[in-house]
Design a protein around this motif. Structure first.
Motif, short mmCIF file in Angstrom:
data_model
loop_
_atom_site.label_atom_id
_atom_site.label_comp_id
_atom_site.label_asym_id
_atom_site.label_seq_id
_atom_site.Cartn_x
_atom_site.Cartn_y
_atom_site.Cartn_z
N CYS A 6 1.00 -0.88 -0.18
CA CYS A 6 -0.26 0.20 -0.25
C CYS A 6 1.04 1.26 0.33
O CYS A 6 -0.15 2.09 0.26
N HIS A 26 -1.96 -1.64 7.94
CA HIS A 26 -2.87 -2.01 7.39
C HIS A 26 -3.19 -3.10 6.58
O HIS A 26 -3.88 -4.18 6.39
N CYS A 27 -1.55 -3.73 6.32
CA CYS A 27 -1.68 -4.94 5.05
C CYS A 27 -1.49 -5.85 5.65
O CYS A 27 -1.22 -7.22 5.74
N ARG A 53 -5.04 -7.63 0.55
CA ARG A 53 -4.96 -7.75 2.18
C ARG A 53 -6.12 -9.05 2.35
O ARG A 53 -5.99 -9.64 2.92
#
Length: 77
Positions: A6, A26-27, A53
């Motif tokens: 990302c 986030h990932c 993801r």
């Protein structure tokens, strides 16, 4: 360090072999093959972030740290 998926901020984790390992808020925690990173750079391609993801989440059901190799990559222009 940046996330290879990302492009957000991520921690780089030292690992053995032809891999780059990252932990992104986030990932998540993952490894990516050096060969895949070179292919992405050469072809100017990026990951479909949402799809990748989701794939990582599925892989975490079977392995603690998913490894993304070139034949498994979900690439988008």
């Amino acid at each position: 360090m940046i996330c290879l998926i990302c492009a957000g901020m991520a921690s780089r984790i030292e690992c053995q072999g032809p891999w780059e390992e990252r932990d992104c808020p986030h990932c998540g925690h993952y490894r990516m093959a050096d060969a895949l990173i070179l292919t992405l750079m050469e072809q100017g391609q990026i990951f479909d972030v949402a799809q990748t993801r989701n794939w990582l989440a599925q892989q975490r059901l079977n392995e603690v740290v998913p490894c993304i190799q070139a034949h498994e990559a979900l690439l988008a222009l």
